[in-house]
Scaffold this motif. Structure first.
Motif, PDB file in Angstrom:
ATOM      1  N   UNK A  81      36.117 -68.553  30.864  1.00  0.00           N
ATOM      2  CA  UNK A  81      35.618 -68.978  32.077  1.00  0.00           C
ATOM      3  C   UNK A  81      35.444 -67.381  32.853  1.00  0.00           C
ATOM      4  N   UNK A  82      36.314 -66.401  32.670  1.00  0.00           N
ATOM      5  CA  UNK A  82      36.169 -65.154  33.364  1.00  0.00           C
ATOM      6  C   UNK A  82      35.220 -64.442  32.723  1.00  0.00           C
ATOM      7  N   UNK A  83      34.777 -64.540  31.516  1.00  0.00           N
ATOM      8  CA  UNK A  83      33.382 -64.148  30.954  1.00  0.00           C
ATOM      9  C   UNK A  83      32.275 -64.672  31.215  1.00  0.00           C
ATOM     10  N   UNK A  84      32.359 -66.133  31.241  1.00  0.00           N
ATOM     11  CA  UNK A  84      31.110 -66.606  31.734  1.00  0.00           C
ATOM     12  C   UNK A  84      30.927 -66.331  33.247  1.00  0.00           C
ATOM     13  N   UNK A  85      31.694 -66.154  34.142  1.00  0.00           N
ATOM     14  CA  UNK A  85      31.326 -65.855  35.530  1.00  0.00           C
ATOM     15  C   UNK A  85      30.590 -64.531  35.455  1.00  0.00           C
ATOM     16  N   UNK A 120      21.279 -65.240  29.961  1.00  0.00           N
ATOM     17  CA  UNK A 120      22.022 -66.171  28.881  1.00  0.00           C
ATOM     18  C   UNK A 120      22.095 -67.676  29.129  1.00  0.00           C
ATOM     19  N   UNK A 121      21.739 -68.391  28.062  1.00  0.00           N
ATOM     20  CA  UNK A 121      22.142 -69.864  28.331  1.00  0.00           C
ATOM     21  C   UNK A 121      23.390 -70.117  27.640  1.00  0.00           C
ATOM     22  N   UNK A 122      24.383 -70.379  28.399  1.00  0.00           N
ATOM     23  CA  UNK A 122      25.726 -70.688  28.060  1.00  0.00           C
ATOM     24  C   UNK A 122      25.970 -72.035  27.697  1.00  0.00           C
ATOM     25  N   UNK A 123      26.595 -72.419  26.397  1.00  0.00           N
ATOM     26  CA  UNK A 123      27.055 -73.602  25.859  1.00  0.00           C
ATOM     27  C   UNK A 123      28.611 -73.526  25.621  1.00  0.00           C
ATOM     28  N   UNK A 124      29.453 -74.698  25.388  1.00  0.00           N
ATOM     29  CA  UNK A 124      30.918 -74.512  25.198  1.00  0.00           C
ATOM     30  C   UNK A 124      31.060 -75.579  24.413  1.00  0.00           C
ATOM     31  N   UNK A 125      31.866 -75.317  23.098  1.00  0.00           N
ATOM     32  CA  UNK A 125      32.231 -76.341  22.162  1.00  0.00           C
ATOM     33  C   UNK A 125      33.746 -76.570  22.203  1.00  0.00           C
ATOM     34  N   UNK A 182      33.585 -78.304  32.479  1.00  0.00           N
ATOM     35  CA  UNK A 182      32.652 -79.504  33.334  1.00  0.00           C
ATOM     36  C   UNK A 182      32.908 -79.130  34.609  1.00  0.00           C
ATOM     37  N   UNK A 183      33.916 -78.588  34.969  1.00  0.00           N
ATOM     38  CA  UNK A 183      33.942 -78.296  36.529  1.00  0.00           C
ATOM     39  C   UNK A 183      33.078 -77.296  36.766  1.00  0.00           C
ATOM     40  N   UNK A 184      32.813 -76.182  35.908  1.00  0.00           N
ATOM     41  CA  UNK A 184      32.036 -75.000  36.333  1.00  0.00           C
ATOM     42  C   UNK A 184      30.538 -75.411  35.781  1.00  0.00           C
ATOM     43  N   UNK A 185      30.253 -76.589  35.415  1.00  0.00           N
ATOM     44  CA  UNK A 185      28.824 -76.975  34.989  1.00  0.00           C
ATOM     45  C   UNK A 185      28.160 -76.473  34.171  1.00  0.00           C
ATOM     46  N   UNK A 186      28.872 -76.210  32.887  1.00  0.00           N
ATOM     47  CA  UNK A 186      28.466 -75.422  31.869  1.00  0.00           C
ATOM     48  C   UNK A 186      28.358 -76.636  30.724  1.00  0.00           C
ATOM     49  N   UNK A 187      27.218 -76.738  30.010  1.00  0.00           N
ATOM     50  CA  UNK A 187      26.881 -77.751  28.814  1.00  0.00           C
ATOM     51  C   UNK A 187      28.197 -77.687  27.954  1.00  0.00           C
TER      52      UNK A 187
END
Length: 352
Positions: A19-23, A30-35, A47-52
């Motif tokens: 999350x620190x990096x995503x922020x 960048x189009x950001x996704x999380x698995x 989901x709280x930070x609204x990333x797919x």
């Protein structure tokens, strides 16, 4: 627009650095996704930070013999197929992994598809998930200097821990208001990790009357661990877990009692908070928190009390020692030659 996939889960420690990096990533670039897993804490946090968020099958990696291991082999294989399907759809330029068992199928699938994989290892020695993932990675970052001894040196670099920038911008005044605490007594924050810590919870509550004569206690005790019989104590505030309020709580904090999770203790180091580390025992873990704690104590950042030795007497004695040595610890923390992990990771990502 470049695409990136993050993975990692099982505990908050495998998610908050992501999350620190995503922020810090520019969402225009960048189009950001999380698995992650289907029901892990990573799903809630991301989901709280609204990333797919994309869920995959994941088995638990065990170091001991169990009939469940046979079942989990098939879960990991299915996870590889699930991850491959997601990656094929997204077509990311790079995958960034923070470890945890859910990351293994993602890293394997990415390697099979010739997608570069960057790994960050938080603990002093690599966990089982990252031990497997190392061979599939393009680049490995570590938090501890000592970790380099356990890794392929040609692709490994020490950068420290990626610290959430918002954790450094808290307000002590807002923290005390949120907790309904005064400025007349010092504040101890007790953190047992996102899953809580039963023995730490017990020793705090056993000694609550004695502790609250001197301190105000904020106790992050884990989901389902609130003890209602203590809710009337105005110097004791119990919370299952906090999100946005944590920076303000830590800004108001004087001393910390914590587990030995790497990401948490590096955040306390960045905040110059003297800490008593009570690491998970080897009965509950592979001993990584014990090594983390010993490293910090050797460098003068903390005291360590192993769980097998945890009693009311040893706890109160260590707390008194922490009180006595807190200024010396702050000086040691001030001299720490900290790495800028976030910048190092962002510079690496630019290459892709």
């Amino acid at each position: 627009m470049k695409k990136i996939v993050f993975t990692g889960g099982g505990t908050a420690g495998h998610v908050t650095p992501n999350i620190a990096i995503i922020n810090e990533l520019n969402k225009k670039d960048w189009e950001i996704h999380y698995i992650g897993s289907k029901a892990g804490i990573e799903k809630e946090l991301i989901e709280k930070i609204q990333i797919p968020y994309h869920s995959i099958s994941s088995g638990k990696l065990r170091r001991y013999l169990s009939v469940e291991n046979a079942k989990d082999v098939f879960k990991v294989l299915k996870g590889c197929l699930d991850a491959r399907k997601v990656l094929k759809k997204i077509k990311p330029a790079v995958v960034f992994s923070k470890g945890g068992f859910v990351s293994v199928p993602v890293v394997i699938a990415a390697n099979m598809m010739k997608i570069p994989v960057i790994i960050h290892e938080s603990d002093l020695t690599p966990g089982l998930a990252n031990k497997i993932a190392l061979r599939f990675s393009s680049k490995i970052f570590t938090s501890f200097d000592e970790t380099i001894n356990y890794l392929p040196k040609e692709k490994s670099t020490v950068i420290g821990s990626p610290i959430r920038k918002d954790i450094l911008t808290g307000s002590a005044v807002k923290g005390r208001v949120f907790l309904d605490f005064t400025s007349t007594k010092p504040i101890i924050t007790v953190m047992g990790g996102s899953l809580g810590a039963r023995k730490i919870n017990e020793v705090i509550r056993e000694n609550l009357e004695e502790l609250t004569k001197t301190y105000q206690i904020v106790h992050l005790c884990g989901k389902g661990n609130i003890a209602t019989e203590y809710t009337n104590n105005k110097n004791y505030n119990q919370l299952e877990y906090v999100h946005e309020e944590l920076a303000d709580i830590l800004a108001a904090t004087n001393l910390v009692i914590t587990r030995g999770g790497s990401n948490a203790i590096f955040e306390f180091l960045a905040l110059k908070l003297p800490m008593l580390i009570i690491p998970l025992s080897k009965l509950q873990s592979r001993g990584d928190q014990i090594l983390n704690a010993k490293s910090f104590t050797k460098k003068g950042f903390s005291l360590t009390l192993e769980e097998e030795e945890l009693t009311s007497q040893t706890f109160l004695a260590k707390l008194a020692e922490l009180e006595e040595k807190q200024e010396t610890m702050k000086q040691a923390m001030q001299q720490y030659n900290k790495h800028d992990a976030l910048t190092a990771i962002l510079e690496e990502l630019k290459k892709y």
